[in-house]
Scaffold this active site. Structure first.
Site, PDB file in Angstrom:
ATOM      1  N   GLU A 416       0.822  -1.221   0.000  1.00 24.32           N
ATOM      2  CA  GLU A 416       0.000   0.000   0.000  1.00 24.32           C
ATOM      3  C   GLU A 416       0.852   1.266   0.000  1.00 24.32           C
ATOM      4  O   GLU A 416       0.641   2.164   0.815  1.00 24.32           O
ATOM      5  CB  GLU A 416      -0.958  -0.014   1.204  1.00 24.32           C
ATOM      6  CG  GLU A 416      -1.829  -1.266   1.239  1.00 24.32           C
ATOM      7  CD  GLU A 416      -2.821  -1.301   2.399  1.00 24.32           C
ATOM      8  OE1 GLU A 416      -2.759  -0.416   3.258  1.00 24.32           O
ATOM      9  OE2 GLU A 416      -3.666  -2.212   2.426  1.00 24.32           O
ATOM     10  N   ASN A 456       2.322  -4.745  -3.395  1.00 25.30           N
ATOM     11  CA  ASN A 456       0.942  -5.163  -3.124  1.00 25.30           C
ATOM     12  C   ASN A 456       0.099  -3.928  -2.805  1.00 25.30           C
ATOM     13  O   ASN A 456       0.553  -3.021  -2.111  1.00 25.30           O
ATOM     14  CB  ASN A 456       0.971  -6.094  -1.900  1.00 25.30           C
ATOM     15  CG  ASN A 456      -0.309  -6.844  -1.672  1.00 25.30           C
ATOM     16  OD1 ASN A 456      -0.905  -7.364  -2.619  1.00 25.30           O
ATOM     17  ND2 ASN A 456      -0.754  -6.914  -0.422  1.00 25.30           N
ATOM     18  N   HIS A 492     -10.039  -6.570  -2.167  1.00 27.67           N
ATOM     19  CA  HIS A 492     -11.069  -6.480  -1.128  1.00 27.67           C
ATOM     20  C   HIS A 492     -12.300  -5.845  -1.773  1.00 27.67           C
ATOM     21  O   HIS A 492     -12.337  -4.653  -2.009  1.00 27.67           O
ATOM     22  CB  HIS A 492     -10.590  -5.624   0.042  1.00 27.67           C
ATOM     23  CG  HIS A 492      -9.473  -6.254   0.803  1.00 27.67           C
ATOM     24  ND1 HIS A 492      -9.640  -7.409   1.542  1.00 27.67           N
ATOM     25  CD2 HIS A 492      -8.165  -5.925   0.915  1.00 27.67           C
ATOM     26  CE1 HIS A 492      -8.488  -7.744   2.094  1.00 27.67           C
ATOM     27  NE2 HIS A 492      -7.576  -6.866   1.730  1.00 27.67           N
ATOM     28  N   GLU A 522      -5.513 -10.929  -1.521  1.00 27.49           N
ATOM     29  CA  GLU A 522      -6.306 -10.816  -0.283  1.00 27.49           C
ATOM     30  C   GLU A 522      -7.802 -10.803  -0.570  1.00 27.49           C
ATOM     31  O   GLU A 522      -8.561 -10.109   0.093  1.00 27.49           O
ATOM     32  CB  GLU A 522      -5.932  -9.529   0.471  1.00 27.49           C
ATOM     33  CG  GLU A 522      -4.449  -9.389   0.734  1.00 27.49           C
ATOM     34  CD  GLU A 522      -4.077  -8.155   1.561  1.00 27.49           C
ATOM     35  OE1 GLU A 522      -5.002  -7.491   2.076  1.00 27.49           O
ATOM     36  OE2 GLU A 522      -2.877  -7.880   1.676  1.00 27.49           O
ATOM     37  N   ASP A 524     -11.584 -10.846  -0.672  1.00 32.89           N
ATOM     38  CA  ASP A 524     -12.807 -11.139   0.067  1.00 32.89           C
ATOM     39  C   ASP A 524     -13.911 -10.255  -0.506  1.00 32.89           C
ATOM     40  O   ASP A 524     -13.632  -9.296  -1.215  1.00 32.89           O
ATOM     41  CB  ASP A 524     -12.662 -11.016   1.595  1.00 32.89           C
ATOM     42  CG  ASP A 524     -12.053  -9.720   2.074  1.00 32.89           C
ATOM     43  OD1 ASP A 524     -12.046  -8.750   1.299  1.00 32.89           O
ATOM     44  OD2 ASP A 524     -11.602  -9.664   3.234  1.00 32.89           O
TER      45      ASP A 524
HETATM   46  C1  XIL Z   1      -5.500  -6.767   8.450  1.00 35.62           C
HETATM   47  C2  XIL Z   1      -5.590  -7.967   9.359  1.00 35.62           C
HETATM   48  O1  XIL Z   1      -6.354  -8.988   8.741  1.00 35.62           O
HETATM   49  C3  XIL Z   1      -6.200  -7.574  10.670  1.00 35.62           C
HETATM   50  O2  XIL Z   1      -6.186  -8.670  11.560  1.00 35.62           O
HETATM   51  C4  XIL Z   1      -5.444  -6.398  11.261  1.00 35.62           C
HETATM   52  O3  XIL Z   1      -6.091  -5.946  12.435  1.00 35.62           O
HETATM   53  C5  XIL Z   1      -5.357  -5.266  10.282  1.00 35.62           C
HETATM   54  O4  XIL Z   1      -4.802  -5.736   9.076  1.00 35.62           O
HETATM   55  N1  XIL Z   1      -4.712  -5.097   3.665  1.00 35.62           N
HETATM   56  C6  XIL Z   1      -3.578  -5.715   4.111  1.00 35.62           C
HETATM   57  C7  XIL Z   1      -3.615  -6.540   5.326  1.00 35.62           C
HETATM   58  O5  XIL Z   1      -2.551  -5.681   3.418  1.00 35.62           O
HETATM   59  O6  XIL Z   1      -2.392  -6.526   6.020  1.00 35.62           O
HETATM   60  C8  XIL Z   1      -4.727  -6.168   6.257  1.00 35.62           C
HETATM   61  O7  XIL Z   1      -4.803  -7.134   7.300  1.00 35.62           O
HETATM   62  C9  XIL Z   1      -6.022  -6.084   5.486  1.00 35.62           C
HETATM   63  C10 XIL Z   1      -5.943  -5.042   4.405  1.00 35.62           C
END
Ligand code: XIL
Length: 747
Positions: A416, A456, A492, A522, A524
């Site tokens: 990020e 990422n 996401h 990631e 979802d």
């Molecule tokens: C999230 C975790 O899943 C949580 O448990 C934590 O509190 C915060 O981070 N993008 C990312 C991840 O790259 O590292 C994040 O993970 C979710 C969003």
């Protein structure tokens, strides 16, 4: 689409056969309790509101459990059953109780269950207990869960306050399936199922008698099985029903049949021909394939985010082992958790994940070496100078990446770091300058020259200003020879905000054109509460579409979800009002999204180019069959375009009103011919047409990406022709048609 080195079908079937052979036969149900006879002291048990210890007044062994100082009837002895019992399953409970200081009093076995409905106390059995005498409690308990199961205890209570009691020889067992020679249970849990309501026509069972049973016409009724001619029925028989699950799977790939056994339990006296039974599910032959089995066909990683603290949970572990070939630590490798003090690393939790992955044949995706969140105070609050920050960064990356060198396949080096119009303002940028990114990749490469290093980010899935900024950044990094190998799309998504799939595909392509690998890191899909069945179906479509696009893009080599069970998703605690974002529910049951991923993996399996039934042009020429090409120009075999593998066949540059034909005659069995085609013509002047024995079957024109079609073929000698023609004059000479992966109905 795909790369060339695929696992062949033969290899996959061998793999599945191996899974089958390894599956253990049905064994007697085991006691789910820890320390059921108190022989290990108090281990596993606790007092429920009263004092709990062990006593040598016992029914068997050397000890019993002993409840004293009871100030209410509900106080006693309990054990947690959380994560030991499966929703929907029925368990038999048995225990022995003896009173100490009352001649007789009531004794009760109960479950305490907390889920989205709140707390419930479910009585399993009640009886009268006595001093100097052991009395047995026994009963059944079916675990029905609504939402998330947060607590589950079995406990023993009942006598009035002041009465002490002993507890011994406690059992909680799942129901035992009937012994069926040669059968293996499909699930790691007790494998019986009730017959679903309204199953009458829903499930295409065909029943046949099992060992020792007599043949009858058997059909499913509402929640029961009806048997005609029941007067001659041997009610103790085991019946076998098969369910053909090939209907949604190409039979040439998998041939397996789900076999169910039905045991008659109870005769319905009011209905002479109706019997109540229970269906026990077994698979004879290979199990249905799991995600990772199918991913092997595509040579892609299919993975999930994991947390070391959840890894201790049995169904969590089992699901991971079964479905995935890649794991990403969600938090355990972030700077705060792994490097909490300047001179202190915390490698225990990440080690646990890497060890678990290795011992189960999975790879690891490291997350992450640089992020603006979850950093330790010592790093953020000390006003380090630029030189100090560079030293700290180098040290950290060398230590962490170095520790796992050769064991972590892919690293999210920076996470990020861009915004839509430039680099994000972070601690690293503000102290070191934008070149911190170059350094991070460089340091990681020094520590593990073989690791794949990626960048990422979120909201970069379609072509948009942020993904364009990222694309430009990557190009700059490459211009400076920074070792960057891939890009991670976090993915996401939210249900109500549609992703433009075409734009996503185009975006992947432009990163691929830079020579990068693509990872979905990631995924979802959060749903606004309350979540409906229709929402879950939409969610399934979204998961399937994203994976489908990844499978179509040869550079897309990894597909991961951020966790896999809704029990542990980060969504509810980070996005208020949203939930249910993952592919398994809170009880580890696959959701529609899971099946959609599986189907996508299935349907995209490229045909085996070594099969004698397939022409995939992988010899690089027309030598596998007796092809003829005639017309204005020749058809050609090219490595420039293919549906799978390396080669496809194409035709282009035809004269006005001209055509070219590719022709083959084969002795066919009755069946169908299928193939993939692609056409690319700016205007609709050019047509690809397909003929069987001179009869046109279909035609295609315009711009269409690789598409599979199939046509019925009658047995006998058949001639197949693909003709590409220019029906009118057109100045556009670059129009082309391609075909690939033809499956012939031949013996
Ligand atoms: C999230 C975790 O899943 C949580 O448990 C934590 O509190 C915060 O981070 N993008 C990312 C991840 O790259 O590292 C994040 O993970 C979710 C969003």
């Amino acid at each position: 689409m795909h790369n060339c080195n695929k696992i062949t079908h033969g290899q996959l079937l061998l793999l599945l056969l191996a899974i089958f052979v390894m599956a253990s036969p049905v064994v007697a149900a085991e006691n789910l309790l820890i320390n059921p006879g108190f022989e290990q002291g108090t281990t596993g048990w606790t007092g429920r509101g009263c004092t709990f210890s062990t006593s040598t007044i016992r029914r068997s062994g050397r000890y019993s459990g002993y409840a004293t100082n009871r100030t209410a009837y509900w106080q006693g002895i309990k054990q947690s059953m959380l994560d030991k019992m499966m929703p929907g399953e029925t368990y038999t409970i048995s225990a022995w109780i003896r009173l100490e200081n009352a001649a007789s009093d009531s004794i009760i076995a109960t479950f305490e269950q907390r889920d989205d409905r709140g707390v419930k106390y479910i009585r399993v059995d009640a009886s009268t207990g006595y001093a100097n005498q052991w009395t047995r409690l026994s009963g059944q308990f079916t675990l029905n869960v609504v939402g998330a199961l947060t607590a589950l205890f079995v406990y023993f209570e009942g006598p009035a306050l002041g009465v002490n009691f002993y507890l011994d020889d406690v059992e909680v067992v799942g129901e035992r399936p009937p012994e069926v020679p040669g059968a293996s249970a499909t699930a790691p849990y007790p494998a019986h199922k009730s017959i679903p309501e309204d199953a009458n026509s829903a499930i295409p069972f065909s029943w046949s008698p099992g060992d020792g049973a007599v043949l009858h016409d058997v059909y499913l009724g509402t929640n029961q099985i009806a048997v005609e001619n029941a007067d001659t029925l041997d009610t103790t028989g085991v019946y076998r029903g098969t369910q053909d699950v090939n209907s949604y799977m190409p039979p040439e790939v998998f041939e397996f049949v789900k076999t169910y056994y039905w045991r008659v339990d109870e005769v319905q006296t009011d209905l002479a021909t109706m019997y109540k039974g229970r269906v026990w599910s077994f698979t004879i032959g290979p199990e249905p394939p799991h995600l990772k089995d199918l991913a092997a066909y595509h040579q892609i990683w299919i993975g999930s985010e994991v947390s070391s603290s959840q890894l201790v949970e049995r169904p969590y572990q089992d699901t991971l082992k079964r479905e995935f070939n890649l794991l990403t630590p969600g938090n355990d490798m972030k700077w705060g958790p792994i490097h909490p003090q300047r001179n202190q690393y915390n490698f225990g939790p990440p080690d646990a994940i890497v060890d678990f992955a290795e011992s189960n044949g999975m790879d690891v995706h490291g997350h992450t070496l640089i992020w603006h969140n979850q950093n330790p105070d010592w790093l953020t609050d000390n006003n380090f100078t630029r030189t100090e920050m560079i030293d700290i960064l180098r040290d950290h990356i060398h230590t962490v990446v170095g520790r796992y060198a050769g064991r972590i396949a892919v690293w999210d080096v920076v996470n990020e770091v861009v915004e839509s119009n430039g680099l994000r303002e972070t601690l690293w940028k503000n102290t070191i300058g934008p070149e911190y990114i170059d350094m991070a990749f460089q340091f990681a490469h020094e520590a593990d020259p073989n690791a794949i290093l990626i960048i990422n980010d979120f909201s970069i899935e379609p072509v948009n200003s942020k993904s364009t900024t990222l694309c430009n950044l990557v190009r700059d990094l490459q211009g400076r020879d920074v070792p960057i190998h891939g890009v991670g799309f976090q993915m996401h998504l939210r249900l109500e905000r549609a992703l433009d799939y075409q734009s996503f595909a185009n975006n992947m392509r432009r990163f691929a054109d830079l020579g990068l690998e693509i990872y979905i890191t990631e995924m979802d899909v959060r749903i606004k509460e309350p979540v409906t069945d229709a929402d879950l179906t939409t969610q399934a479509t979204i998961y399937g579409k994203v994976l489908g696009k990844c499978l179509e893009e040869s550079a897309c080599v990894g597909f991961q979800t951020w966790g896999f069970t809704d029990k542990y998703s980060w969504i509810p605690s980070h996005a208020e009002g949203y939930n249910d974002a993952l592919i398994f529910d809170r009880s580890y049951i696959p959701k529609p999204a899971y099946y959609s991923l599986r189907e996508e993996l299935f349907l995209n399996i490229p045909p085996d180019p070594t099969s004698p039934h397939v022409e995939a042009f992988e010899t690089g020429d027309f030598s596998s069959f007796d092809w003829e090409s005639f017309g204005d120009t020749d058809w050609f075999v090219t490595s420039g375009e293919c549906n799978s593998g390396t080669y496809g066949a194409g035709a282009s540059s035809i004269d006005d009103n001209g055509s070219t034909t590719l022709k083959l005659t084969l002795d066919c069995i009755s069946g169908e011919i299928s193939f993939y085609y692609k056409v690319s013509s700016e205007q609709h002047y050019d047509y690809l047409r397909f003929y069987i024995d001179g009869t046109q079957q279909d035609e295609w024109s315009g711009n269409e990406d690789w598409t599979q079609v199939s046509f019925p073929v009658r047995a006998g000698r058949r001639t197949f022709e693909w003709t590409y023609s220019k029906d009118e004059s057109s100045s556009d000479g670059s129009d082309t048609a391609w075909i690939d992966d033809i499956m012939f109905p031949i013996d």
